[in-house]
Design an enzyme around this catalytic site. Sequence first.
Site, mmCIF file in Angstrom:
data_model
loop_
_atom_site.group_PDB
_atom_site.id
_atom_site.type_symbol
_atom_site.label_atom_id
_atom_site.label_comp_id
_atom_site.label_asym_id
_atom_site.label_seq_id
_atom_site.Cartn_x
_atom_site.Cartn_y
_atom_site.Cartn_z
ATOM 1 N N GLY A 179 3.381 -0.504 -23.747
ATOM 2 C CA GLY A 179 4.632 -1.131 -23.002
ATOM 3 C C GLY A 179 5.685 -0.347 -22.936
ATOM 4 O O GLY A 179 6.400 0.092 -24.118
ATOM 5 N N ASN A 222 2.331 -0.069 -18.084
ATOM 6 C CA ASN A 222 2.920 -1.174 -18.512
ATOM 7 C C ASN A 222 4.238 -1.261 -18.796
ATOM 8 O O ASN A 222 4.845 -0.329 -19.513
ATOM 9 C CB ASN A 222 2.052 -1.805 -19.585
ATOM 10 N N CYS A 251 6.042 -10.612 -22.674
ATOM 11 C CA CYS A 251 5.624 -10.303 -24.194
ATOM 12 C C CYS A 251 6.694 -11.321 -25.149
ATOM 13 O O CYS A 251 7.856 -11.755 -25.070
ATOM 14 C CB CYS A 251 6.524 -8.795 -24.408
ATOM 15 N N GLY A 285 -9.807 -11.258 -26.293
ATOM 16 C CA GLY A 285 -10.899 -11.218 -27.107
ATOM 17 C C GLY A 285 -12.120 -10.645 -26.821
ATOM 18 O O GLY A 285 -13.271 -10.935 -27.383
ATOM 19 N N THR A 317 -7.562 -5.664 -28.722
ATOM 20 C CA THR A 317 -8.041 -5.817 -30.121
ATOM 21 C C THR A 317 -9.138 -4.992 -30.702
ATOM 22 O O THR A 317 -9.220 -4.716 -31.753
ATOM 23 C CB THR A 317 -7.996 -7.192 -30.591
HETATM 24 C C1 LIG Z 1 -0.649 -4.678 -31.312
HETATM 25 C C2 LIG Z 1 -0.609 -5.212 -29.893
HETATM 26 C C3 LIG Z 1 0.266 -4.577 -29.164
HETATM 27 C C4 LIG Z 1 0.494 -5.038 -27.699
HETATM 28 N N1 LIG Z 1 1.449 -4.542 -26.801
HETATM 29 C C5 LIG Z 1 1.358 -5.077 -25.672
HETATM 30 C C6 LIG Z 1 2.340 -4.246 -24.717
HETATM 31 O O1 LIG Z 1 3.186 -3.580 -25.077
HETATM 32 N N2 LIG Z 1 2.456 -4.759 -23.447
HETATM 33 C C7 LIG Z 1 1.405 -5.701 -22.760
HETATM 34 O O2 LIG Z 1 1.552 -6.165 -21.694
HETATM 35 N N3 LIG Z 1 0.735 -6.326 -23.846
HETATM 36 C C8 LIG Z 1 0.521 -5.995 -25.081
HETATM 37 N N4 LIG Z 1 -0.356 -6.454 -25.849
HETATM 38 C C9 LIG Z 1 -1.418 -7.513 -25.349
HETATM 39 C C10 LIG Z 1 -2.775 -7.010 -24.946
HETATM 40 O O3 LIG Z 1 -2.585 -5.737 -24.014
HETATM 41 C C11 LIG Z 1 -3.914 -8.213 -24.725
HETATM 42 O O4 LIG Z 1 -2.878 -8.814 -23.344
HETATM 43 C C12 LIG Z 1 -3.734 -9.258 -25.484
HETATM 44 O O5 LIG Z 1 -3.985 -8.696 -27.020
HETATM 45 C C13 LIG Z 1 -5.257 -9.927 -25.511
HETATM 46 O O6 LIG Z 1 -6.435 -8.915 -25.526
HETATM 47 P P1 LIG Z 1 -7.418 -8.783 -26.573
HETATM 48 O O7 LIG Z 1 -7.610 -10.309 -27.323
HETATM 49 O O8 LIG Z 1 -8.375 -7.893 -26.164
HETATM 50 O O9 LIG Z 1 -6.779 -7.735 -27.613
HETATM 51 C C14 LIG Z 1 -0.507 -5.962 -27.298
HETATM 52 C C15 LIG Z 1 -1.602 -6.501 -28.050
HETATM 53 C C16 LIG Z 1 -1.646 -6.066 -29.338
HETATM 54 C C17 LIG Z 1 -2.543 -6.677 -30.174
#
Ligand SMILES: Cc1cc2nc3c(=O)[nH]c(=O)nc-3n(C[C@H](O)[C@H](O)[C@H](O)COP(=O)(O)O)c2cc1C
Lengths: 256, 304
Positions: free
Chosen positions: B48, B101, B131, B245, B267
């Site tokens: 982001g 982003n 966020c 997930g 993740t």
């Molecule tokens: C450590 C971390 C940082 C993240 N930073 C951002 C971000 O800067 N901008 C954003 O839109 N989503 C951010 N996300 C959200 C992820 O892009 C994603 O939407 C969310 O983790 C769900 O997907 P996942 O379960 O595969 O991780 C972040 C997630 C994590 C875990």
Amino acid sequence: MTLPKTVEEASVVEHVWLSNQVRKLVLYAPQIAKEAVSGQFVHLRVADQIDPLLRRPISLSSADAIDGKISLIYRVVGHGTERLSRLSFGEIVDCLGPLGQGFALDAVRPLLIGGGMGIAPLVFLAECLRPAPIEILLGGRTKEELFWTEIFKDNCEQLHITTDDGTLGTKGVTLDILPELLQHGKFDRIYVCGPRPMMEGAAKIAKEFGITCQVSLEAHMACGVGACLSCTCAGKNGKRHKICSDGPVFWAEEVF
Amino acid sequence: MGENMLEVEIAGIKMKTPVIAASGTFGFGLEYTDFIDLNKIGAISVKGTTLKPRAGNSGCRIAETPAGMLNSIGLENPGAEHFLAVTLPKLAAYNVPVIVNISGSTVEEYGELAAMLDVPGVAALEVNISCPNVKHGGLVFGTDCNSAASVTRQIKKSTKKPVIVKLSPNVTDIATMAKAVEEAGADAISLINTLLGMAIDIKSWRPVLGNTVGGLSGPCVKPVAVRMTWQVASAVQVPVIGMGGIMTGQDAIEFLLAGACAVMVGTANFVNPRAMETVAAEIKEYLLARGLKHVSELVGQVRV
Ligand SMILES: Cc1cc2nc3c(=O)[nH]c(=O)nc-3n(C[C@H](O)[C@H](O)[C@H](O)COP(=O)(O)O)c2cc1C
Ligand SMILES: Cc1cc2nc3c(=O)[nH]c(=O)nc-3n(C[C@H](O)[C@H](O)[C@H](O)COP(=O)(O)OP(=O)(O)OC[C@H]3O[C@@H](n4cnc5c(N)ncnc54)[C@H](O)[C@@H]3O)c2cc1C
């Protein structure tokens, strides 16, 4: 500087208890062993399932490029390390590494200072600094924790010990006797790994004595490679450091 | 055979696979080049980015929870100028679409960022209106239809790039949010961002995260994410990118069946730096095993 990193399926060669909470794990991980320098760590996937999910960072306590083995010394403190402690001979563990930046090995007369599990990376450091004459200052709660003396005895000139309860060495903490050790004026570098107040305190004392100081920081981290920004800390002049990839080893003045 | 079976095009972005790196979990991609060939992944949504550099939140920023994690990074990033001057040129060495982003604290700021990033090398913008880790901004846009729509309109006015709006799951009715941003001009919708959560240390009686609350991600959120992807894909015409997930190809296929045209992997990158490669390979295997010719044959095919 970026060193090559890999994900390696490492097999357990040896897994022994050093005290009732601390275990030493020796893994056959030739690719990691070949690249590793002291101060670096590996990020272990302790179970091939989604819980525990994240990897666990553990410092390298040794790495031997010739026989391909790395060793880790860790304390069982929670879910992940408990899972890790169940691994037995021949089992495979997914190992990401070697990660981070290691210690600078240019010291002529180094003093290594460790507290708690922060002593683990100093084992590898001591080995790498040889043949320089090394002195070590260890701090622990009681004598039960200082199985480390056995580990270090062949790799140093002199071992100084403090325990909180006085059951071994001097009663007190490492910082109590550090000024006295530095008084001799013969050290040109201290390396410190342990609880944060100890590292900050040691760095301050080193500065007073005009001795260079490296510290190894710790933080909760997810990726281990500088991507998630879980483990960043503030440096000088507004600079941000990633503990996993810019560290964990820093010059004291970069971070304190 | 099966050379092109994973290729997709979403809002004009051509991708070799429908598997994209989720923002904030893959840095700027460069952190992962030792493990994975960036040329082989669908696209990268970078960390982001904000107008000015941000240091993020203080204190502990992550906590592991059952089959998941909480984060409260607070959008630490070096700022858009640094991204354009330093990071983007490095990414030019790879043949992979770069999705930027973006986050802002006012509608105008979103517009300004979008204009700045309307440069060659940027494939699309992904608008983070969701966020949970930033006090003034983020979430208010993500939980209010009118604000979400005005941010979207402002960005559309400021750039020629495709605009993907990323939705927050922290709302009562996600389909209404999706329709609002679609109407405001979004070229695609991605979801879900993290779910607001909290963990407490029962030894100290303090929250584990320095920021008290944080965003939940990882396998534990998948059923919520699949449900929301299905609801949104059923409500809008624009392409939907699903996430939440995903660890395996099987997980990704659920999102595709629910109506997503592509998926993002977040993740899972922390657990397995090659996760995106595995997910894509497993989708392909699944298609081959079922005699399907292209991944699009799965999209929205859930039989309800
Ligand atoms: C450590 C971390 C940082 C993240 N930073 C951002 C971000 O800067 N901008 C954003 O839109 N989503 C951010 N996300 C959200 C992820 O892009 C994603 O939407 C969310 O983790 C769900 O997907 P996942 O379960 O595969 O991780 C972040 C997630 C994590 C875990
Ligand atoms: C660079 C580095 C090197 C390390 N080297 C060693 C070592 O050589 N020997 C050793 O015993 N320990 C070491 N640690 C600490 C070790 O990583 C933690 O004790 C371990 O992750 C705890 O996991 P758990 O699941 O058993 O505990 P839990 O408390 O159940 O863990 C929950 C979560 O918090 C994280 N976590 C908990 N404690 C710490 C901690 N102190 N530091 C970082 N993350 C933590 C875990 O990784 C996990 O994500 C090191 C930490 C870092 C950052």
